[in-house]
Scaffold this motif. Sequence first.
Motif, PDB file in Angstrom:
ATOM      1  N   ARG A 116       8.926 -11.230 -13.076  1.00 28.51           N
ATOM      2  CA  ARG A 116       8.243 -10.973 -11.807  1.00 28.51           C
ATOM      3  C   ARG A 116       6.757 -10.786 -12.054  1.00 28.51           C
ATOM      4  O   ARG A 116       6.340 -10.266 -13.087  1.00 28.51           O
ATOM      5  N   ARG A 117       5.954 -11.215 -11.114  1.00 31.24           N
ATOM      6  CA  ARG A 117       4.503 -10.993 -11.166  1.00 31.24           C
ATOM      7  C   ARG A 117       4.192  -9.761 -10.333  1.00 31.24           C
ATOM      8  O   ARG A 117       4.058  -9.854  -9.112  1.00 31.24           O
ATOM      9  N   ILE A 118       4.119  -8.620 -10.998  1.00 38.51           N
ATOM     10  CA  ILE A 118       3.865  -7.341 -10.324  1.00 38.51           C
ATOM     11  C   ILE A 118       2.697  -6.663 -11.012  1.00 38.51           C
ATOM     12  O   ILE A 118       2.720  -6.442 -12.223  1.00 38.51           O
ATOM     13  N   ALA A 119       1.675  -6.348 -10.236  1.00 37.63           N
ATOM     14  CA  ALA A 119       0.504  -5.612 -10.736  1.00 37.63           C
ATOM     15  C   ALA A 119       0.402  -4.304  -9.968  1.00 37.63           C
ATOM     16  O   ALA A 119       0.465  -4.306  -8.739  1.00 37.63           O
ATOM     17  N   LEU A 120       0.267  -3.217 -10.679  1.00 37.69           N
ATOM     18  CA  LEU A 120       0.182  -1.892 -10.054  1.00 37.69           C
ATOM     19  C   LEU A 120      -1.164  -1.263 -10.381  1.00 37.69           C
ATOM     20  O   LEU A 120      -1.613  -1.327 -11.526  1.00 37.69           O
ATOM     21  N   HIS A 121      -1.772  -0.649  -9.365  1.00 39.27           N
ATOM     22  CA  HIS A 121      -3.103  -0.052  -9.524  1.00 39.27           C
ATOM     23  C   HIS A 121      -3.179   1.296  -8.822  1.00 39.27           C
ATOM     24  O   HIS A 121      -2.647   1.458  -7.729  1.00 39.27           O
ATOM     25  N   CYS A 122      -3.895   2.212  -9.432  1.00 42.59           N
ATOM     26  CA  CYS A 122      -4.213   3.474  -8.782  1.00 42.59           C
ATOM     27  C   CYS A 122      -5.456   3.218  -7.931  1.00 42.59           C
ATOM     28  O   CYS A 122      -6.509   2.850  -8.454  1.00 42.59           O
ATOM     29  N   MET A 123      -5.301   3.393  -6.609  1.00 39.67           N
ATOM     30  CA  MET A 123      -6.389   3.027  -5.714  1.00 39.67           C
ATOM     31  C   MET A 123      -6.235   3.748  -4.382  1.00 39.67           C
ATOM     32  O   MET A 123      -5.120   4.001  -3.933  1.00 39.67           O
TER      33      MET A 123
ATOM     34  N   ALA B 191     -10.124  -2.314  -3.355  1.00 40.94           N
ATOM     35  CA  ALA B 191     -10.986  -3.086  -4.257  1.00 40.94           C
ATOM     36  C   ALA B 191     -10.521  -4.541  -4.344  1.00 40.94           C
ATOM     37  O   ALA B 191     -10.420  -5.107  -5.425  1.00 40.94           O
ATOM     38  N   PHE B 192     -10.223  -5.135  -3.197  1.00 44.77           N
ATOM     39  CA  PHE B 192      -9.780  -6.519  -3.136  1.00 44.77           C
ATOM     40  C   PHE B 192     -10.702  -7.299  -2.208  1.00 44.77           C
ATOM     41  O   PHE B 192     -11.300  -6.740  -1.286  1.00 44.77           O
TER      42      PHE B 192
ATOM     43  N   ILE C  25      -0.326  -0.636  -4.809  1.00 45.88           N
ATOM     44  CA  ILE C  25      -1.323   0.405  -5.060  1.00 45.88           C
ATOM     45  C   ILE C  25      -0.782   1.747  -4.598  1.00 45.88           C
ATOM     46  O   ILE C  25       0.062   1.825  -3.704  1.00 45.88           O
ATOM     47  N   ASP C  26      -1.273   2.785  -5.228  1.00 43.85           N
ATOM     48  CA  ASP C  26      -0.921   4.140  -4.826  1.00 43.85           C
ATOM     49  C   ASP C  26      -2.031   5.077  -5.286  1.00 43.85           C
ATOM     50  O   ASP C  26      -2.717   4.794  -6.270  1.00 43.85           O
ATOM     51  N   LEU C  27      -2.175   6.167  -4.594  1.00 44.05           N
ATOM     52  CA  LEU C  27      -3.166   7.173  -4.935  1.00 44.05           C
ATOM     53  C   LEU C  27      -2.683   8.075  -6.070  1.00 44.05           C
ATOM     54  O   LEU C  27      -3.483   8.664  -6.786  1.00 44.05           O
ATOM     55  N   SER C  28      -1.373   8.138  -6.241  1.00 44.54           N
ATOM     56  CA  SER C  28      -0.785   9.050  -7.220  1.00 44.54           C
ATOM     57  C   SER C  28      -0.463   8.349  -8.535  1.00 44.54           C
ATOM     58  O   SER C  28       0.413   7.477  -8.599  1.00 44.54           O
ATOM     59  N   ARG C  29      -1.136   8.757  -9.594  1.00 39.95           N
ATOM     60  CA  ARG C  29      -0.845   8.207 -10.929  1.00 39.95           C
ATOM     61  C   ARG C  29       0.575   8.561 -11.374  1.00 39.95           C
ATOM     62  O   ARG C  29       1.224   7.781 -12.061  1.00 39.95           O
TER      63      ARG C  29
ATOM     64  N   VAL D 146       0.863  -1.173   0.000  1.00 39.35           N
ATOM     65  CA  VAL D 146       0.000   0.000   0.000  1.00 39.35           C
ATOM     66  C   VAL D 146       0.901   1.225   0.000  1.00 39.35           C
ATOM     67  O   VAL D 146       1.747   1.383   0.879  1.00 39.35           O
ATOM     68  N   GLY D 147       0.742   2.070  -1.009  1.00 41.66           N
ATOM     69  CA  GLY D 147       1.608   3.230  -1.148  1.00 41.66           C
ATOM     70  C   GLY D 147       2.918   2.834  -1.821  1.00 41.66           C
ATOM     71  O   GLY D 147       3.993   3.209  -1.372  1.00 41.66           O
ATOM     72  N   VAL D 148       2.817   2.115  -2.915  1.00 41.12           N
ATOM     73  CA  VAL D 148       3.998   1.618  -3.618  1.00 41.12           C
ATOM     74  C   VAL D 148       4.843   2.761  -4.167  1.00 41.12           C
ATOM     75  O   VAL D 148       6.038   2.601  -4.402  1.00 41.12           O
ATOM     76  N   GLY D 149       4.249   3.933  -4.332  1.00 43.34           N
ATOM     77  CA  GLY D 149       5.004   5.099  -4.788  1.00 43.34           C
ATOM     78  C   GLY D 149       5.732   4.847  -6.082  1.00 43.34           C
ATOM     79  O   GLY D 149       5.150   4.398  -7.064  1.00 43.34           O
TER      80      GLY D 149
END
Length: 170
Positions: free
Chosen positions: A90-97, A103-104, A70-74, A50-53
Amino acid sequence: MTRITRQNVEHAYARYARFYDLLFGAVLESGRRRLCEAVAQLAPATLLEVGVGTGLTLPRYPAAAAVTGIDLSRDMLAVAQRRAAALPGRRIALHCMDAEQLAFDDGAFDCVTLPYVLSVTPDPARLTAELRRVCKPGGDIFVLNHFSGGNAVWAPAERLMSGLAARIGF
């Protein structure tokens, strides 16, 4: 103290994105390193940051873990996406959230990390409730904080910055 809003955070980190690594990379590195070492000891199959920045922790998480950031900043996520792309296989998924409204599904992650986010969220109680909800029963949640909570060295800086919270984003 000035209350932080979601808009304050979005605005501040849109400004920071281009130079975040330069400004906060080295300064906060030892905490990030220790966080990732602790996560590596657990070897979780699934991890939520949370807050991957800008994704500074991504290369240090176990390669076998499916990492969701996830991060709030696009703007910050755009930098993280480039960093993730440089980690083939690597299995890395990034989301703006918004971390206060994840949403999990309940119990979706073995491990949840929260590096340097607790002091930038408008509603820490709501955020921690969401972390607990998405972490599997018996899973692990790691909270890494910017500040000391009263340490004699950081306390004056914390008092000085508290009046600027809405402008600086934390």
